[in-house]
Motif scaffolding. Structure first.
Motif, PDB file in Angstrom:
ATOM      1  N   PHE A  24       3.313 -11.581   5.491  1.00  0.00           N
ATOM      2  CA  PHE A  24       3.471 -10.135   5.394  1.00  0.00           C
ATOM      3  C   PHE A  24       2.110  -9.501   5.611  1.00  0.00           C
ATOM      4  O   PHE A  24       1.206  -9.648   4.780  1.00  0.00           O
ATOM      5  CB  PHE A  24       4.044  -9.747   4.031  1.00  0.00           C
ATOM      6  N   ARG A  52      -3.046   0.652  -3.514  1.00  0.00           N
ATOM      7  CA  ARG A  52      -2.749   0.631  -2.079  1.00  0.00           C
ATOM      8  C   ARG A  52      -3.647   1.550  -1.262  1.00  0.00           C
ATOM      9  O   ARG A  52      -3.718   1.444  -0.052  1.00  0.00           O
ATOM     10  CB  ARG A  52      -1.274   0.982  -1.865  1.00  0.00           C
ATOM     11  N   GLU A  53      -4.283   2.501  -1.928  1.00  0.00           N
ATOM     12  CA  GLU A  53      -5.234   3.399  -1.248  1.00  0.00           C
ATOM     13  C   GLU A  53      -6.444   3.490  -2.161  1.00  0.00           C
ATOM     14  O   GLU A  53      -6.296   3.779  -3.344  1.00  0.00           O
ATOM     15  CB  GLU A  53      -4.583   4.779  -1.051  1.00  0.00           C
ATOM     16  N   MET A  98       5.036 -14.156   1.562  1.00  0.00           N
ATOM     17  CA  MET A  98       6.020 -13.448   0.765  1.00  0.00           C
ATOM     18  C   MET A  98       7.365 -14.162   0.839  1.00  0.00           C
ATOM     19  O   MET A  98       7.785 -14.607   1.906  1.00  0.00           O
ATOM     20  CB  MET A  98       6.098 -12.046   1.379  1.00  0.00           C
ATOM     21  N   THR A 120       4.837   6.043   7.977  1.00  0.00           N
ATOM     22  CA  THR A 120       4.575   4.634   7.688  1.00  0.00           C
ATOM     23  C   THR A 120       5.516   4.183   6.583  1.00  0.00           C
ATOM     24  O   THR A 120       6.188   5.017   5.965  1.00  0.00           O
ATOM     25  CB  THR A 120       3.086   4.404   7.311  1.00  0.00           C
ATOM     26  N   ILE A 133      11.195  -9.249  -4.120  1.00  0.00           N
ATOM     27  CA  ILE A 133      10.173  -9.737  -3.200  1.00  0.00           C
ATOM     28  C   ILE A 133       9.034 -10.323  -4.025  1.00  0.00           C
ATOM     29  O   ILE A 133       8.563  -9.715  -4.984  1.00  0.00           O
ATOM     30  CB  ILE A 133       9.728  -8.623  -2.246  1.00  0.00           C
ATOM     31  N   LEU A 170      -0.404   3.724  -6.414  1.00  0.00           N
ATOM     32  CA  LEU A 170      -1.033   4.977  -5.998  1.00  0.00           C
ATOM     33  C   LEU A 170      -1.351   5.810  -7.244  1.00  0.00           C
ATOM     34  O   LEU A 170      -0.482   6.013  -8.090  1.00  0.00           O
ATOM     35  CB  LEU A 170      -0.121   5.759  -5.045  1.00  0.00           C
ATOM     36  N   ASN A 219      -1.428  -2.577   1.900  1.00  0.00           N
ATOM     37  CA  ASN A 219      -0.035  -2.468   1.439  1.00  0.00           C
ATOM     38  C   ASN A 219       0.310  -3.652   0.533  1.00  0.00           C
ATOM     39  O   ASN A 219       1.064  -4.545   0.917  1.00  0.00           O
ATOM     40  CB  ASN A 219       0.881  -2.418   2.660  1.00  0.00           C
ATOM     41  N   GLU A 220      -0.258  -3.666  -0.661  1.00  0.00           N
ATOM     42  CA  GLU A 220      -0.069  -4.772  -1.597  1.00  0.00           C
ATOM     43  C   GLU A 220       1.417  -5.054  -1.824  1.00  0.00           C
ATOM     44  O   GLU A 220       2.219  -4.137  -1.927  1.00  0.00           O
ATOM     45  CB  GLU A 220      -0.718  -4.440  -2.940  1.00  0.00           C
ATOM     46  N   ILE A 221       1.759  -6.335  -1.939  1.00  0.00           N
ATOM     47  CA  ILE A 221       3.150  -6.709  -2.194  1.00  0.00           C
ATOM     48  C   ILE A 221       3.585  -6.255  -3.583  1.00  0.00           C
ATOM     49  O   ILE A 221       4.656  -5.676  -3.750  1.00  0.00           O
ATOM     50  CB  ILE A 221       3.342  -8.233  -2.008  1.00  0.00           C
ATOM     51  N   VAL A 228       4.919   6.024  -7.257  1.00  0.00           N
ATOM     52  CA  VAL A 228       4.899   4.957  -6.250  1.00  0.00           C
ATOM     53  C   VAL A 228       3.874   3.935  -6.750  1.00  0.00           C
ATOM     54  O   VAL A 228       2.738   4.305  -7.045  1.00  0.00           O
ATOM     55  CB  VAL A 228       4.450   5.484  -4.864  1.00  0.00           C
ATOM     56  N   LEU A 268      -3.700   1.939   9.357  1.00  0.00           N
ATOM     57  CA  LEU A 268      -4.708   2.513   8.477  1.00  0.00           C
ATOM     58  C   LEU A 268      -5.698   1.399   8.183  1.00  0.00           C
ATOM     59  O   LEU A 268      -5.291   0.291   7.822  1.00  0.00           O
ATOM     60  CB  LEU A 268      -4.056   3.004   7.184  1.00  0.00           C
ATOM     61  N   PRO A 285       6.435  -3.840   0.518  1.00  0.00           N
ATOM     62  CA  PRO A 285       6.817  -4.949   1.395  1.00  0.00           C
ATOM     63  C   PRO A 285       8.249  -4.869   1.905  1.00  0.00           C
ATOM     64  O   PRO A 285       8.570  -5.455   2.931  1.00  0.00           O
ATOM     65  CB  PRO A 285       6.631  -6.174   0.504  1.00  0.00           C
ATOM     66  N   PHE A 313      -0.972  -0.896   6.710  1.00  0.00           N
ATOM     67  CA  PHE A 313       0.042   0.135   6.952  1.00  0.00           C
ATOM     68  C   PHE A 313       0.029   0.463   8.440  1.00  0.00           C
ATOM     69  O   PHE A 313      -1.017   0.749   9.009  1.00  0.00           O
ATOM     70  CB  PHE A 313      -0.282   1.403   6.170  1.00  0.00           C
ATOM     71  N   GLN A 314       1.218   0.458   9.012  1.00  0.00           N
ATOM     72  CA  GLN A 314       1.350   0.647  10.455  1.00  0.00           C
ATOM     73  C   GLN A 314       1.804   2.079  10.751  1.00  0.00           C
ATOM     74  O   GLN A 314       2.587   2.639   9.975  1.00  0.00           O
ATOM     75  CB  GLN A 314       2.415  -0.325  10.940  1.00  0.00           C
ATOM     76  N   TYR A 333      -6.972   1.128   2.993  1.00  0.00           N
ATOM     77  CA  TYR A 333      -5.555   0.991   2.653  1.00  0.00           C
ATOM     78  C   TYR A 333      -5.101  -0.456   2.720  1.00  0.00           C
ATOM     79  O   TYR A 333      -5.407  -1.150   3.701  1.00  0.00           O
ATOM     80  CB  TYR A 333      -4.723   1.821   3.642  1.00  0.00           C
TER      81      TYR A 333
END
Lengths: 667, 667
Positions: free
Chosen positions: A199, A265-266, A94, B205, A103, A39, A253-255, A36, A217, B209, A203-204, A251
């Motif tokens: 964007f 991302r973390e 974005m 989560t 994207i 990460l 959530n980079e595009i 991923v 997060l 993007p 992270f939701q 955290y």
């Protein structure tokens, strides 16, 4: 400037990266499932390096200044991050390619297209194009299309350059307009991307079984510290100034994550929130201790002038002449510098860059980034911002919690001010249900308005004030209901919301820079491939001592076990390599891991308990009895001695180095 | 059994809790926003305790056995957790009250209603009802309705008791049926809850993007370790056995979090995965070192017999008689015991409870929990499971990654087996597009089937095998296409998937139990409220030394600074309390924080650099010169000496204790 290794060799990132993966410093997460983006897992040497960096960080900051460490969850309810502004503003713009669904980060896209056109223009004009250093701060995604040599009008070149200079300032609509105006097309498909949309980078997730409690997060550890301010002040027996600190994962959530550990991302963050009285110039009690420390300070003016190198300047001077806003900020810049030096960051590759006015959050008073030079360019590794009273103020306003300091004044002070008295008996019945609203509007009147109304009242016998939600919004109050008078009042305490100076460390980025700064290669006589070495200072090195028996002979085993135990009891981490590879091979495997010292156990050791001690960087060896060797190791690991000292004190040993340098067969 | 403090006093949880909050060991997260159930912040002493526990854990496990530590992200893509079984099975059954919308855990609900009815029955029969200990493992939510004294039929009592005995075994439909059958109503509303639905406990989560990559926050750190198995084996130079380890946050979206730190939604875990060859009885090389350690082992038979106390037994004996399945599992049970003892867990409050067959994951071979006794009952704090080869097998199967060990055999072995040859030239043209499928089905035939088919082939000249997806699923193969023969073959290597022994530590639960086990109160002469003391062993204590000047006199300041620096250079954490509270008050504040030692600086100190050293637990004091005092502190903090030793060696001091014991006014 070309990047070089610690020993001045040309730096080859691919070779180093492949060594780091092979030796499992870090590795893409979930790789057997395809991975991923953004990460990473830290393997054993990476973890040990991380633990040692954090241990030094805690001693250097938390213990040294009695900071109050807190540990808060990453799961954060929406309302907290709504107040802090993250729900509304923590976003990137974005676009989507309507043809292939790519994207695209809008600002990066505009930047790359324009830079590519400018390059094409230079080529068409016959100017040699030198590739700029890749700069992860600018998060560029290489445009796939080849550069076309097309000459542009001089006016267009100037327009492009102006846009690039303020690329961080455009909002989504503006970026969309630029894309349209300059007909920017995705080189991969030849079509124009869709208009930019915001964007949010958080992270939701939903907390609890009902799914009703929206959460995120955390994107930084700071908010958890701010929310505890009143409790921490209490814990600190109401004494100011003080600092809280937090170490934990955050955290984003980079595009499009990239550049290895530099944009993930973390990530592990270590943040300090130093609370200081905004009055009195934000002095720092221990500033004297650091004032002579010299830093490279790239301030706003220098950046605008286009210069990128400046002379070092003492932080004392920089605060005195206003380059750095205040002593507390200056104190932390110096302390950050000392920390980076202590863990082994190359001093010549540290600079502090001041944020441009438009780069800072709107509430920040000043902000400097400690940037470290790597093969990706200058990388922001530590931010040091004066967040003013923003966070404590917004959370206090939202929740009603008293996030402030109440200080007993040494001498009571007398305040002269306009005070308002209402005739409550008449006022209530007169305004009826609107009474409370009108009263609140009156209470909220600032001093200058009160003064003006006092004059109105004297002149007209009434005032007309704005009260939202009552009648047409204008309320008339006659002089029989209200009195406005200038009076004096005595204050014994002073209330204030502290300002916050925040040094914020991106540990993964520091760790990566540390590796690059300590990497070099050692040539071999036999023409083999150059062997990597990581010359970490002993206190951060993942393992301190390698124990190698000359061979797998049984007689070495008890000594190996004995020396492991001895070292452990001294608090020195060691590893045994009793594989069948040659001694030279085993040492060079551990040079790659950055192990600073090696003990060879040979037949002589079995006889008389003398050992050979080897230095990773020079490959020199000395020989002495057990006690002397252990004492030397302890002094080296604790930083009390350098290898040069040990070499002077103990007799050299040259027996094995010949074998060690021979090209050897792998096990 | 009633819970008592360290000194045998009746334990009052409310008093302790209020002290822990006041001294900020931990505090509900986001409290100024109303808080979120199941989320806690650790304050300064809690953080220091956590750091010290983890430091000892790393030394005791990771360094002691050269474990390979890895650090993996909490963000995990769905496919990984689908394979591990968490997406489908990591769930609790949840009902909703249709009237008030309450969300109810179905198994807890059934359990509470039946227990309450049984209690009512006992009351109706005139049996005295003694409240059972509250057991957080059973996660009970107290039913609000009062117990009604209603007598039940003997048969019904027996039915209820049988249901309760296997409450962990019911699925959602079965729980729903029980609720209907026994007409269970929510006491809060008087209505029957909705049928149970599965509620997955993982936080969900989206990563990236596009929102297309579904992810979860990991519910355990184990999976990240398993996915790295091949790289770790490589790092370990292919040597078996070895262990990996991971420390980090994990997440479980509990339906109704409760019992403070014992059931939370975000928690620190420390997990070890020890990989062992399943052949040869899972021996452990260092088992000899621990075999005489005595543990309380509550095995399955004992639990079924209803007994809850058993004699201690040496782990060597328990493995020998089969109580504990194998040496490796036994080794870790003993090592866990030693760790818990080392950090200060009360030895008499540790037991190891074996999971009942139906309690274990279906793949587990054996599982023991280290349970610690607290005022909430026995709390599972460390799990120690033999996960067999399950995880490595499912991930290898799903991804094709070679998560196994290939071992060179010391002596080649000869295997006699049924081998199959196909006449490829005829076979392909004959089966055409089905050729590969049929061939795969043949290759997959186990030895017993091959033998049977060899006989069929000899007898009938053909065989009929099952091939899914080809024709009607039955495929006839004649003897001109196939030969099945018994032959011998020589193997030089052996391949196997290791089994995993997994000690898994819930650090928050251990920390809470540690606090309870070390808490007691000291009475005062003056009849004041009893003062709390936390008698942590010095190595885990948040702060080791309190420095108190006799008063705020200027002459003490240089000495305070000097001693702080001295202690820091010895690696001993200290804090200064120079507030205006009396010495006694300042000491008792630090007894609450568990600070084991105190140095008083008085006018004599200024004159001759002698100091008083105070022991937290006995409040006894000794006096000596600087060097002697520092040496004593170092020995105490490193666990080399006990206070009794120091008291014997150094002269007693009784000057201040009188003042310290006087009831004093708060600052």
């Amino acid at each position: 400037m070309a990047t070089t290794t610690l020993k001045g060799q040309p730096f080859d990132r691919q070779t180093m990266d492949s060594m780091l993966r092979r030796r499992m410093f870090y590795t893409p997460s979930f790789e057997i499932y395809g991975g991923v983006a953004g990460l990473y897992d830290y393997g054993p040497p990476g973890c040990a390096l991380l633990t040692n960096i954090m241990d030094i960080w805690r001693k250097h900051f938390v213990l040294e200044e009695d900071m109050l460490e807190v540990d808060c969850p990453a799961l954060t309810p929406e309302k907290v991050l709504k107040t802090s502004g993250h729900v509304d503003k923590f976003a990137d713009w974005m676009c989507k390619d309507p043809k292939n669904g790519d994207i695209i980060r809008a600002d990066h896209f505009v930047e790359e297209i324009l830079e590519s056109r400018l390059k094409g223009d230079k080529e068409a004009r016959g100017v040699k194009v030198v590739d700029k250093e890749e700069d992860p701060k600018k998060k560029k995604k290489k445009v796939k299309g080849a550069i076309e040599a097309v000459k542009l009008d001089d006016a267009v070149v100037q327009e492009y350059e102006e846009i690039l200079a303020k690329i961080d300032n455009y909002n989504g609509d503006e970026l969309g307009a630029l894309i349209k105006k300059y007909e920017m097309k995705n080189p991969a498909t030849g079509v124009e991307p869709s208009p930019p949309v915001a964007f949010n980078l958080m992270f939701q997730t939903a907390i609890g079984p009902s799914g009703n409690l929206q959460g995120y997060l955390r994107p930084e550890t700071a908010q958890g510290q701010f929310l505890n301010f009143a409790k921490l002040l209490d814990f600190n027996q109401q004494q100011m100034p003080f600092a809280s600190a937090s170490v934990g994962k955050s955290y984003r959530n980079e595009i499009s994550p990239r550049a290895g550990l530099l944009r993930v991302r973390e990530f592990l963050m270590a943040e300090i929130e130093h609370y200081v009285d905004p009055d009195g110039g934000k002095k720092h009690q221990r500033f004297e201790e650091v004032k002579d420390i010299e830093l490279i300070l790239l301030n706003r003016e220098t950046q605008l002038s286009g210069k990128t190198t400046v002379e070092k300047v003492a932080i004392g001077k920089a605060v005195a002449d206003g380059t750095v806003d205040n002593e507390t900020l200056g104190y932390f810049l110096a302390r950050i510098h000392l920390f980076l030096e202590k863990i082994g960051i190359d001093q010549s590759k540290i600079r502090f860059r001041q944020h441009m006015a438009n780069e800072m959050a709107h509430y920040a008073a000043d902000c400097w980034d400690a940037e470290l030079q790597t093969s990706y360019g200058w990388v922001e590794c530590v931010g040091c911002a004066d967040r003013s009273a923003y966070d404590l103020t917004v959370h206090a306003k939202k929740t009603g919690a008293p996030l402030m300091v109440r200080e007993r004044l040494a001498e009571p002070i007398t305040i002269e001010e306009w005070q308002i008295d209402l005739d409550k008996k008449k006022f209530g019945p007169f305004f009826k249900k609107d009474g409370k609203t009108v009263e609140a509007a009156i209470e909220a009147l600032p001093q200058d308005k009160r003064e003006a109304f006092a004059q109105d009242l004297a002149a007209d016998g009434k005032i007309i004030i704005d009260v939202e939600g009552v009648g047409n919004g204008k309320v008339e109050i006659s002089k029989d209901l209200i009195v406005i008078e200038r009076r004096t009042r005595t204050e014994n305490t002073r209330e204030f919301t502290p300002n916050v100076i925040e040094p914020s460390f991106g540990i993964g980025r520091i760790l990566y820079s540390l590796i690059e700064h300590n990497y070099w290669t050692r040539g071999t006589d036999g023409g083999d491939e150059a062997r990597g070495v990581l010359s970490f200072p002993p206190p951060v090195a993942p393992t301190k001592v390698l124990l190698v028996p000359l061979s797998s002979h049984e007689s070495f085993k008890p000594l190996l076990k004995y020396m492991s135990l001895k070292l452990r009891s001294l608090g020195v981490s060691s590893r045994v390599d009793d594989s069948s590879a040659s001694i030279g091979k085993r040492y060079s495997r551990n040079d790659e891991l950055g192990t600073p010292l090696g003990i060879t156990i040979d037949f002589q050791s079995v006889k008389d308990k003398t050992y050979t001690l080897r230095d990773r960087d020079s490959t020199k060896q000395v020989r002495a009895d057990e006690e002397t060797i252990l004492k030397a190791i302890k002094a080296l690991v604790e930083g009390e001695k350098k290898w040069a000292d040990v070499e002077k004190e103990l007799p050299a040993f040259e027996g094995q180095e010949v074998e060690a340098e021979l090209p050897v067969k792998e096990k």
